[in-house]
Motif scaffolding. Sequence first.
Motif, PDB file in Angstrom:
ATOM      1  N   GLU A  23       0.831  -1.172  -0.009  1.00 39.06           N
ATOM      2  CA  GLU A  23       0.237   0.013   0.064  1.00 39.06           C
ATOM      3  C   GLU A  23       0.737   1.348   0.209  1.00 39.06           C
ATOM      4  O   GLU A  23       0.241   2.318  -0.178  1.00 39.06           O
ATOM      5  CB  GLU A  23      -1.044  -0.057   1.123  1.00 39.06           C
ATOM      6  CG  GLU A  23      -0.392   0.145   2.550  1.00 39.06           C
ATOM      7  CD  GLU A  23       0.123  -1.198   3.087  1.00 39.06           C
ATOM      8  OE1 GLU A  23       0.680  -1.289   4.192  1.00 39.06           O
ATOM      9  OE2 GLU A  23       0.127  -2.245   2.233  1.00 39.06           O
ATOM     10  N   ARG A  24       2.159   1.009   0.252  1.00 38.03           N
ATOM     11  CA  ARG A  24       2.959   2.520   0.131  1.00 38.03           C
ATOM     12  C   ARG A  24       3.127   2.837  -1.118  1.00 38.03           C
ATOM     13  O   ARG A  24       3.525   2.063  -2.114  1.00 38.03           O
ATOM     14  CB  ARG A  24       4.364   1.948   0.753  1.00 38.03           C
ATOM     15  CG  ARG A  24       5.253   3.141   1.036  1.00 38.03           C
ATOM     16  CD  ARG A  24       6.704   2.943   1.449  1.00 38.03           C
ATOM     17  NE  ARG A  24       7.633   3.828   1.603  1.00 38.03           N
ATOM     18  CZ  ARG A  24       7.706   4.464   2.771  1.00 38.03           C
ATOM     19  NH1 ARG A  24       7.003   4.400   3.552  1.00 38.03           N
ATOM     20  NH2 ARG A  24       8.786   5.638   2.754  1.00 38.03           N
ATOM     21  N   PRO A  25       2.909   3.983  -1.560  1.00 39.75           N
ATOM     22  CA  PRO A  25       3.296   4.723  -2.758  1.00 39.75           C
ATOM     23  C   PRO A  25       4.608   4.349  -3.346  1.00 39.75           C
ATOM     24  O   PRO A  25       5.629   4.360  -2.621  1.00 39.75           O
ATOM     25  CB  PRO A  25       3.182   6.081  -2.533  1.00 39.75           C
ATOM     26  CG  PRO A  25       2.438   6.575  -1.497  1.00 39.75           C
ATOM     27  CD  PRO A  25       2.700   5.230  -0.432  1.00 39.75           C
ATOM     28  N   VAL A  26       4.735   3.932  -4.556  1.00 39.50           N
ATOM     29  CA  VAL A  26       6.102   3.740  -5.157  1.00 39.50           C
ATOM     30  C   VAL A  26       6.625   5.019  -6.183  1.00 39.50           C
ATOM     31  O   VAL A  26       5.936   5.382  -6.663  1.00 39.50           O
ATOM     32  CB  VAL A  26       5.660   2.433  -5.970  1.00 39.50           C
ATOM     33  CG1 VAL A  26       7.176   2.147  -6.887  1.00 39.50           C
ATOM     34  CG2 VAL A  26       5.335   1.167  -5.344  1.00 39.50           C
ATOM     35  N   PRO A  27       7.755   4.983  -5.836  1.00 40.45           N
ATOM     36  CA  PRO A  27       8.630   6.282  -6.780  1.00 40.45           C
ATOM     37  C   PRO A  27       8.444   6.057  -8.354  1.00 40.45           C
ATOM     38  O   PRO A  27       8.349   4.756  -8.685  1.00 40.45           O
ATOM     39  CB  PRO A  27       9.793   6.158  -6.176  1.00 40.45           C
ATOM     40  CG  PRO A  27      10.034   5.619  -4.829  1.00 40.45           C
ATOM     41  CD  PRO A  27       8.602   4.364  -4.820  1.00 40.45           C
ATOM     42  N   ASN A  28       7.956   7.258  -8.931  1.00 41.07           N
ATOM     43  CA  ASN A  28       7.780   6.936 -10.271  1.00 41.07           C
ATOM     44  C   ASN A  28       9.325   7.112 -11.031  1.00 41.07           C
ATOM     45  O   ASN A  28       9.918   8.181 -11.096  1.00 41.07           O
ATOM     46  CB  ASN A  28       6.935   8.210 -10.753  1.00 41.07           C
ATOM     47  CG  ASN A  28       6.914   7.823 -12.224  1.00 41.07           C
ATOM     48  OD1 ASN A  28       6.873   6.865 -12.951  1.00 41.07           O
ATOM     49  ND2 ASN A  28       6.298   8.899 -13.107  1.00 41.07           N
ATOM     50  N   THR A  29       9.750   6.129 -11.436  1.00 39.67           N
ATOM     51  CA  THR A  29      11.083   5.913 -12.352  1.00 39.67           C
ATOM     52  C   THR A  29      11.122   5.521 -13.615  1.00 39.67           C
ATOM     53  O   THR A  29      10.327   4.604 -13.982  1.00 39.67           O
ATOM     54  CB  THR A  29      12.225   5.254 -11.242  1.00 39.67           C
ATOM     55  OG1 THR A  29      11.643   4.033 -11.498  1.00 39.67           O
ATOM     56  CG2 THR A  29      12.465   5.928 -10.098  1.00 39.67           C
ATOM     57  N   PRO A  30      11.956   6.144 -14.562  1.00 38.36           N
ATOM     58  CA  PRO A  30      11.766   5.452 -15.841  1.00 38.36           C
ATOM     59  C   PRO A  30      12.330   4.221 -15.912  1.00 38.36           C
ATOM     60  O   PRO A  30      13.092   3.846 -15.108  1.00 38.36           O
ATOM     61  CB  PRO A  30      12.675   6.578 -16.719  1.00 38.36           C
ATOM     62  CG  PRO A  30      13.701   6.984 -15.424  1.00 38.36           C
ATOM     63  CD  PRO A  30      13.110   7.192 -14.302  1.00 38.36           C
ATOM     64  N   PRO A  31      12.123   3.197 -16.906  1.00 33.91           N
ATOM     65  CA  PRO A  31      12.462   1.794 -17.273  1.00 33.91           C
ATOM     66  C   PRO A  31      13.988   1.687 -17.593  1.00 33.91           C
ATOM     67  O   PRO A  31      14.476   2.784 -18.398  1.00 33.91           O
ATOM     68  CB  PRO A  31      11.623   1.396 -18.164  1.00 33.91           C
ATOM     69  CG  PRO A  31      11.280   2.475 -19.246  1.00 33.91           C
ATOM     70  CD  PRO A  31      11.008   3.714 -17.921  1.00 33.91           C
ATOM     71  N   HIS A  32      14.793   0.981 -17.338  1.00 30.27           N
ATOM     72  CA  HIS A  32      15.911   1.042 -17.590  1.00 30.27           C
ATOM     73  C   HIS A  32      16.314  -0.504 -18.352  1.00 30.27           C
ATOM     74  O   HIS A  32      16.458  -1.525 -17.745  1.00 30.27           O
ATOM     75  CB  HIS A  32      17.179   0.929 -16.405  1.00 30.27           C
ATOM     76  CG  HIS A  32      17.163   2.277 -15.783  1.00 30.27           C
ATOM     77  ND1 HIS A  32      17.700   3.213 -15.953  1.00 30.27           N
ATOM     78  CD2 HIS A  32      16.610   2.337 -14.451  1.00 30.27           C
ATOM     79  CE1 HIS A  32      17.509   4.330 -15.301  1.00 30.27           C
ATOM     80  NE2 HIS A  32      16.820   3.908 -14.310  1.00 30.27           N
ATOM     81  N   TYR A  33      16.439  -0.463 -19.716  1.00 35.80           N
ATOM     82  CA  TYR A  33      16.721  -1.598 -20.398  1.00 35.80           C
ATOM     83  C   TYR A  33      18.198  -2.190 -20.460  1.00 35.80           C
ATOM     84  O   TYR A  33      18.751  -3.004 -20.770  1.00 35.80           O
ATOM     85  CB  TYR A  33      16.211  -1.417 -21.821  1.00 35.80           C
ATOM     86  CG  TYR A  33      14.474  -1.349 -21.593  1.00 35.80           C
ATOM     87  CD1 TYR A  33      13.936  -2.628 -21.387  1.00 35.80           C
ATOM     88  CD2 TYR A  33      13.796  -0.314 -21.975  1.00 35.80           C
ATOM     89  CE1 TYR A  33      12.354  -2.492 -21.338  1.00 35.80           C
ATOM     90  CE2 TYR A  33      12.332  -0.081 -21.892  1.00 35.80           C
ATOM     91  CZ  TYR A  33      11.828  -1.372 -21.606  1.00 35.80           C
ATOM     92  OH  TYR A  33      10.436  -1.307 -21.510  1.00 35.80           O
ATOM     93  N   ASN A  34      19.062  -0.828 -20.271  1.00 38.05           N
ATOM     94  CA  ASN A  34      20.452  -0.992 -20.553  1.00 38.05           C
ATOM     95  C   ASN A  34      21.001   0.088 -19.522  1.00 38.05           C
ATOM     96  O   ASN A  34      21.875   0.670 -19.685  1.00 38.05           O
ATOM     97  CB  ASN A  34      20.844  -0.878 -21.672  1.00 38.05           C
ATOM     98  CG  ASN A  34      22.424  -1.272 -21.874  1.00 38.05           C
ATOM     99  OD1 ASN A  34      23.007  -1.696 -21.000  1.00 38.05           O
ATOM    100  ND2 ASN A  34      22.979  -0.539 -22.978  1.00 38.05           N
TER     101      ASN A  34
END
Length: 234
Positions: A23-34
Amino acid sequence: MCGRVIQARDPTLYTHVVGGEPERPVPNTPPHYNGAPGQDYLIGRRHPKTGERTLDVLRWGLIPSWAKDRKVAWKFINARAESVATTGAFKTAYAKRRCLVPVDGFYEWRTVGKVKQPYAIGMTDGQPFTLAGLWENWKDPDSGEWTRTFTIVTTSANDLVAKLHDRMPVANPGVRRTVPLRPGRLRRADWGQVAEMADPAHSLDGPEHAAARTISPATRCPRATAHKSTCPTS
Protein backbone atom coordinates in the motif's frame (compact mmCIF):
# COMPACT_ATOMS: atom_id res chain seq x y z
CA MET A 1 31.99 -6.85 -12.17
CA CYS A 2 28.47 -5.59 -12.77
CA GLY A 3 28.18 -2.49 -14.94
CA ARG A 4 24.80 -2.80 -16.68
CA VAL A 5 21.40 -3.95 -15.40
CA ILE A 6 17.81 -4.28 -16.56
CA GLN A 7 15.14 -2.72 -14.34
CA ALA A 8 12.17 -2.11 -16.61
CA ARG A 9 8.98 -3.58 -15.14
CA ASP A 10 6.06 -2.13 -13.24
CA PRO A 11 7.62 -0.65 -10.07
CA THR A 12 4.89 -2.22 -7.93
CA LEU A 13 6.28 -5.65 -8.86
CA TYR A 14 9.63 -4.69 -7.36
CA THR A 15 7.89 -3.73 -4.12
CA HIS A 16 6.83 -7.36 -3.80
CA VAL A 17 10.29 -8.64 -4.76
CA VAL A 18 12.01 -6.67 -1.97
CA GLY A 19 9.27 -7.42 0.56
CA GLY A 20 7.91 -3.87 0.81
CA GLU A 21 4.43 -2.80 1.92
CA PRO A 22 2.10 -2.99 -1.12
CA GLU A 23 0.00 0.00 0.00
CA ARG A 24 3.02 2.30 0.20
CA PRO A 25 3.33 4.72 -2.76
CA VAL A 26 6.01 3.67 -5.24
CA PRO A 27 8.40 6.27 -6.69
CA ASN A 28 7.97 6.98 -10.38
CA THR A 29 11.15 6.10 -12.26
CA PRO A 30 11.84 5.50 -15.97
CA PRO A 31 12.54 1.93 -17.12
CA HIS A 32 16.16 0.90 -17.58
CA TYR A 33 16.71 -1.61 -20.37
CA ASN A 34 20.48 -1.05 -20.37
CA GLY A 35 20.95 0.78 -17.09
CA ALA A 36 24.38 2.19 -16.29
CA PRO A 37 26.08 3.66 -13.21
CA GLY A 38 25.28 7.30 -12.50
CA GLN A 39 21.55 6.72 -13.04
CA ASP A 40 18.73 6.44 -10.50
CA TYR A 41 17.19 3.07 -9.61
CA LEU A 42 14.56 1.59 -7.33
CA ILE A 43 16.26 0.06 -4.30
CA GLY A 44 14.81 -1.96 -1.44
CA ARG A 45 16.09 -0.96 1.99
CA ARG A 46 15.05 -0.51 5.60
CA HIS A 47 14.19 3.07 6.51
CA PRO A 48 16.91 4.23 8.93
CA LYS A 49 14.39 5.80 11.34
CA THR A 50 11.27 3.64 11.16
CA GLY A 51 12.80 0.30 10.18
CA GLU A 52 10.10 -0.05 7.54
CA ARG A 53 11.09 -1.85 4.37
CA THR A 54 10.75 0.63 1.53
CA LEU A 55 11.38 0.95 -2.19
CA ASP A 56 13.31 4.17 -2.76
CA VAL A 57 15.22 5.92 -5.54
CA LEU A 58 19.01 5.91 -5.16
CA ARG A 59 21.85 6.62 -7.57
CA TRP A 60 24.22 3.87 -8.67
CA GLY A 61 27.80 4.57 -7.58
CA LEU A 62 28.41 4.73 -3.84
CA ILE A 63 29.79 7.94 -2.34
CA PRO A 64 31.29 7.28 1.12
CA SER A 65 30.23 9.75 3.81
CA TRP A 66 33.84 10.97 4.12
CA ALA A 67 34.29 11.71 0.39
CA LYS A 68 35.17 15.29 -0.57
CA ASP A 69 33.31 15.21 -3.88
CA ARG A 70 30.95 13.00 -5.83
CA LYS A 71 33.49 11.99 -8.47
CA VAL A 72 34.58 9.00 -6.37
CA ALA A 73 31.21 7.36 -7.10
CA TRP A 74 32.62 5.93 -10.34
CA LYS A 75 35.23 4.00 -8.34
CA PHE A 76 32.59 2.37 -6.16
CA ILE A 77 29.92 0.98 -8.47
CA ASN A 78 30.83 -2.50 -7.19
CA ALA A 79 32.04 -3.89 -3.86
CA ARG A 80 33.91 -7.19 -3.65
CA ALA A 81 32.15 -9.66 -1.34
CA GLU A 82 35.51 -11.04 -0.23
CA SER A 83 36.55 -7.74 1.36
CA VAL A 84 33.34 -5.75 1.78
CA ALA A 85 33.38 -6.04 5.59
CA THR A 86 36.83 -4.46 5.91
CA THR A 87 37.22 -2.05 2.97
CA GLY A 88 37.11 1.55 4.15
CA ALA A 89 34.58 2.72 1.59
CA PHE A 90 32.11 -0.07 2.37
CA LYS A 91 32.56 -1.44 5.90
CA THR A 92 30.17 1.01 7.61
CA ALA A 93 27.49 0.51 4.97
CA TYR A 94 27.99 -3.25 5.20
CA ALA A 95 27.35 -3.13 8.94
CA LYS A 96 24.42 -0.70 8.87
CA ARG A 97 23.03 -0.01 5.39
CA ARG A 98 22.46 -3.09 3.26
CA CYS A 99 19.98 -3.05 0.42
CA LEU A 100 18.46 -5.13 -2.35
CA VAL A 101 18.60 -4.11 -6.01
CA PRO A 102 15.59 -5.60 -7.86
CA VAL A 103 16.41 -6.39 -11.49
CA ASP A 104 15.11 -8.34 -14.46
CA GLY A 105 18.65 -9.21 -15.48
CA PHE A 106 22.19 -7.92 -15.90
CA TYR A 107 24.65 -7.77 -18.80
CA GLU A 108 28.11 -9.10 -19.44
CA TRP A 109 30.22 -9.01 -22.59
CA ARG A 110 32.53 -11.44 -24.32
CA THR A 111 35.12 -10.33 -26.83
CA VAL A 112 35.13 -12.39 -30.01
CA GLY A 113 37.86 -11.15 -32.30
CA LYS A 114 37.33 -7.40 -32.54
CA VAL A 115 33.67 -7.57 -31.52
CA LYS A 116 32.30 -7.32 -27.97
CA GLN A 117 29.17 -9.49 -27.84
CA PRO A 118 26.67 -8.55 -25.12
CA TYR A 119 24.80 -11.20 -23.13
CA ALA A 120 21.76 -10.68 -20.91
CA ILE A 121 21.73 -12.94 -17.83
CA GLY A 122 18.46 -13.60 -16.05
CA MET A 123 16.30 -16.29 -14.49
CA THR A 124 15.06 -19.09 -16.73
CA ASP A 125 11.46 -18.40 -15.65
CA GLY A 126 11.79 -14.73 -16.64
CA GLN A 127 11.02 -13.46 -13.15
CA PRO A 128 12.86 -10.58 -11.44
CA PHE A 129 15.38 -11.23 -8.69
CA THR A 130 17.53 -9.14 -6.36
CA LEU A 131 21.20 -8.24 -6.21
CA ALA A 132 22.97 -7.64 -2.91
CA GLY A 133 23.88 -4.01 -2.39
CA LEU A 134 25.00 -1.36 0.10
CA TRP A 135 23.76 2.22 0.34
CA GLU A 136 25.15 5.40 1.82
CA ASN A 137 24.25 9.02 2.61
CA TRP A 138 26.56 11.78 1.43
CA LYS A 139 26.33 15.54 2.05
CA ASP A 140 27.81 17.84 -0.56
CA PRO A 141 30.20 20.12 1.38
CA ASP A 142 29.55 23.02 -1.01
CA SER A 143 25.77 22.95 -1.49
CA GLY A 144 24.71 21.07 1.64
CA GLU A 145 22.63 18.76 -0.57
CA TRP A 146 22.16 15.16 0.58
CA THR A 147 22.61 12.36 -1.95
CA ARG A 148 21.77 8.68 -1.44
CA THR A 149 23.85 6.25 -3.46
CA PHE A 150 24.44 2.50 -3.67
CA THR A 151 26.88 -0.14 -4.84
CA ILE A 152 26.33 -3.71 -6.06
CA VAL A 153 28.22 -6.50 -4.31
CA THR A 154 30.10 -8.89 -6.60
CA THR A 155 31.71 -12.31 -6.27
CA SER A 156 33.63 -14.77 -8.42
CA ALA A 157 31.64 -15.89 -11.43
CA ASN A 158 29.77 -19.20 -11.37
CA ASP A 159 29.96 -21.70 -14.22
CA LEU A 160 27.39 -19.83 -16.30
CA VAL A 161 28.89 -16.33 -16.08
CA ALA A 162 32.53 -17.50 -16.05
CA LYS A 163 32.24 -18.02 -19.79
CA LEU A 164 31.82 -14.26 -20.08
CA HIS A 165 33.57 -12.65 -17.11
CA ASP A 166 35.46 -13.62 -13.95
CA ARG A 167 33.13 -11.60 -11.67
CA MET A 168 29.35 -11.40 -11.23
CA PRO A 169 26.87 -9.73 -8.87
CA VAL A 170 25.72 -11.57 -5.75
CA ALA A 171 22.20 -12.56 -6.81
CA ASN A 172 19.28 -13.84 -4.77
CA PRO A 173 17.01 -16.02 -6.93
CA GLY A 174 14.35 -18.63 -6.18
CA VAL A 175 13.18 -18.63 -2.58
CA ARG A 176 15.85 -16.02 -1.85
CA ARG A 177 14.69 -13.47 -4.41
CA THR A 178 13.55 -11.44 -1.47
CA VAL A 179 15.48 -11.69 1.80
CA PRO A 180 15.41 -9.80 5.10
CA LEU A 181 17.68 -6.80 5.55
CA ARG A 182 19.01 -7.15 9.08
CA PRO A 183 22.36 -5.47 9.70
CA GLY A 184 24.47 -7.33 12.19
CA ARG A 185 22.68 -10.66 11.80
CA LEU A 186 24.66 -12.58 9.27
CA ARG A 187 22.64 -15.69 8.64
CA ARG A 188 22.37 -16.89 5.04
CA ALA A 189 18.63 -16.11 4.96
CA ASP A 190 19.27 -12.55 6.12
CA TRP A 191 21.66 -11.37 3.40
CA GLY A 192 24.51 -13.82 3.34
CA GLN A 193 27.66 -14.42 5.31
CA VAL A 194 30.75 -12.86 3.80
CA ALA A 195 32.05 -16.32 2.94
CA GLU A 196 28.75 -17.34 1.37
CA MET A 197 28.49 -14.14 -0.63
CA ALA A 198 31.97 -14.81 -1.96
CA ASP A 199 30.96 -18.33 -3.00
CA PRO A 200 29.68 -18.17 -6.61
CA ALA A 201 27.68 -21.35 -6.04
CA HIS A 202 25.19 -19.24 -4.07
CA SER A 203 24.73 -16.62 -6.80
CA LEU A 204 21.73 -17.42 -9.01
CA ASP A 205 21.61 -20.85 -7.30
CA GLY A 206 23.73 -22.20 -10.13
CA PRO A 207 23.29 -22.27 -13.92
CA GLU A 208 20.26 -24.57 -13.73
CA HIS A 209 18.17 -21.60 -12.53
CA ALA A 210 19.60 -18.95 -14.86
CA ALA A 211 20.56 -18.48 -18.48
CA ALA A 212 22.56 -16.13 -20.70
CA ARG A 213 21.19 -14.99 -24.03
CA THR A 214 23.10 -13.15 -26.72
CA ILE A 215 21.95 -9.67 -27.68
CA SER A 216 22.54 -8.32 -31.15
CA PRO A 217 24.64 -5.13 -31.08
CA ALA A 218 21.94 -3.57 -33.25
CA THR A 219 19.12 -4.49 -30.86
CA ARG A 220 17.14 -1.59 -29.44
CA CYS A 221 14.65 -2.30 -26.67
CA PRO A 222 11.14 -0.84 -27.08
CA ARG A 223 10.19 1.69 -24.43
CA ALA A 224 6.46 1.80 -25.15
CA THR A 225 5.50 -0.12 -22.00
CA ALA A 226 7.37 0.31 -18.78
CA HIS A 227 5.74 -2.72 -17.14
CA LYS A 228 7.10 -5.32 -19.53
CA SER A 229 10.55 -5.50 -21.01
CA THR A 230 10.83 -7.21 -24.36
CA CYS A 231 14.61 -7.41 -24.08
CA PRO A 232 15.75 -10.99 -23.48
CA THR A 233 16.58 -11.57 -19.83
CA SER A 234 16.74 -15.33 -19.86
